[in-house]
Enzyme design. Structure first.
Site, mmCIF file in Angstrom:
data_model
loop_
_atom_site.group_PDB
_atom_site.id
_atom_site.type_symbol
_atom_site.label_atom_id
_atom_site.label_comp_id
_atom_site.label_asym_id
_atom_site.label_seq_id
_atom_site.Cartn_x
_atom_site.Cartn_y
_atom_site.Cartn_z
ATOM 1 N N ASP A 32 115.933 13.524 48.725
ATOM 2 C CA ASP A 32 117.060 13.130 49.573
ATOM 3 C C ASP A 32 116.726 13.460 51.025
ATOM 4 O O ASP A 32 116.174 14.522 51.326
ATOM 5 C CB ASP A 32 118.330 13.857 49.127
ATOM 6 C CG ASP A 32 119.582 13.225 49.702
ATOM 7 O OD1 ASP A 32 120.375 12.673 48.923
ATOM 8 O OD2 ASP A 32 119.779 13.279 50.936
ATOM 9 N N ASN A 90 127.866 9.772 42.129
ATOM 10 C CA ASN A 90 129.107 9.442 42.818
ATOM 11 C C ASN A 90 129.353 7.951 42.664
ATOM 12 O O ASN A 90 128.418 7.148 42.724
ATOM 13 C CB ASN A 90 128.997 9.784 44.308
ATOM 14 C CG ASN A 90 128.760 11.273 44.524
ATOM 15 O OD1 ASN A 90 129.367 12.099 43.870
ATOM 16 N ND2 ASN A 90 127.859 11.596 45.435
ATOM 17 N N GLU A 98 128.121 6.790 49.081
ATOM 18 C CA GLU A 98 127.733 6.228 50.378
ATOM 19 C C GLU A 98 126.812 5.027 50.204
ATOM 20 O O GLU A 98 126.896 4.062 50.954
ATOM 21 C CB GLU A 98 126.993 7.277 51.220
ATOM 22 C CG GLU A 98 127.896 8.372 51.764
ATOM 23 C CD GLU A 98 127.097 9.551 52.282
ATOM 24 O OE1 GLU A 98 125.891 9.378 52.579
ATOM 25 O OE2 GLU A 98 127.675 10.647 52.361
ATOM 26 N N HIS A 103 122.706 5.783 41.634
ATOM 27 C CA HIS A 103 121.720 6.857 41.757
ATOM 28 C C HIS A 103 122.270 8.158 41.191
ATOM 29 O O HIS A 103 123.466 8.400 41.196
ATOM 30 C CB HIS A 103 121.287 7.063 43.213
ATOM 31 C CG HIS A 103 122.419 7.268 44.174
ATOM 32 N ND1 HIS A 103 123.169 6.224 44.662
ATOM 33 C CD2 HIS A 103 122.920 8.394 44.736
ATOM 34 C CE1 HIS A 103 124.088 6.691 45.487
ATOM 35 N NE2 HIS A 103 123.982 8.009 45.543
ATOM 36 N N HIS A 105 121.931 12.280 41.601
ATOM 37 C CA HIS A 105 121.450 13.406 42.412
ATOM 38 C C HIS A 105 120.983 14.494 41.448
ATOM 39 O O HIS A 105 121.711 14.853 40.515
ATOM 40 C CB HIS A 105 122.581 14.005 43.254
ATOM 41 C CG HIS A 105 123.156 13.092 44.286
ATOM 42 N ND1 HIS A 105 122.884 13.217 45.625
ATOM 43 C CD2 HIS A 105 124.012 12.036 44.185
ATOM 44 C CE1 HIS A 105 123.546 12.293 46.306
ATOM 45 N NE2 HIS A 105 124.245 11.565 45.461
#
Ligand code: AMP
Length: 117
Positions: A32, A90, A98, A103, A105
């Site tokens: 990230d 998310n 965002e 994806h 994390h």
């Protein structure tokens, strides 16, 4: 609706670079750009899917199984299996997403606080 111009689509098209951790024909894992823990890796499948639900609906059992098997493999590669880690995805406005390409994390390398990402 999948946004072809999202930043992860551009990474997959090699339009922009990433700090790669692992890649094969189906998946890409990279660090990230704005890490919130010592280890913060993002994992994406190479299919055009907006979020987790879209990924499950657009693909099949094999793809979903393959993706999460790779997530587990990368966790081992990062050496954080024993001490522990957090995986998060998310989705949408309330989930605080965002980038509209599904994806995961992977957070670890230190104790992760109760509300992070
Ligand atoms: P999310 O809020 O779940 O959509 O998370 C998007 C994540 O992508 C954030 O943690 C960003 O720091 C990360 N990010 C955005 N652009 C890049 C990039 N070019 N390379 C690596 N990570 C990125």
């Amino acid at each position: 609706m999948y946004d072809e111009n999202n930043i992860f689509a551009k990474i997959l098209n090699s339009e922009i670079q990433c700090d790669k951790v692992y890649e094969d024909k189906d998946v890409l894992f990279f660090n990230d750009i704005n890490p919130v823990s010592k280890i913060h890796v993002l994992g994406i499948p190479k299919v055009k899917c907006v979020n987790f639900s879209d990924f499950v609906k657009k693909t099949n059992k094999e793809s979903v199984f393959n993706f999460f098997t790779k997530v587990e493999m990368v966790i081992n590669l990062l050496g954080i299996s024993e001490n522990g880690y957090r995986i998060i995805t998310n989705s949408g406005k309330d989930g605080g997403q965002e980038v509209p390409h599904f994806h995961i994390h992977i957070l670890g390398g230190e104790k992760i606080g109760p509300k992070i990402r």
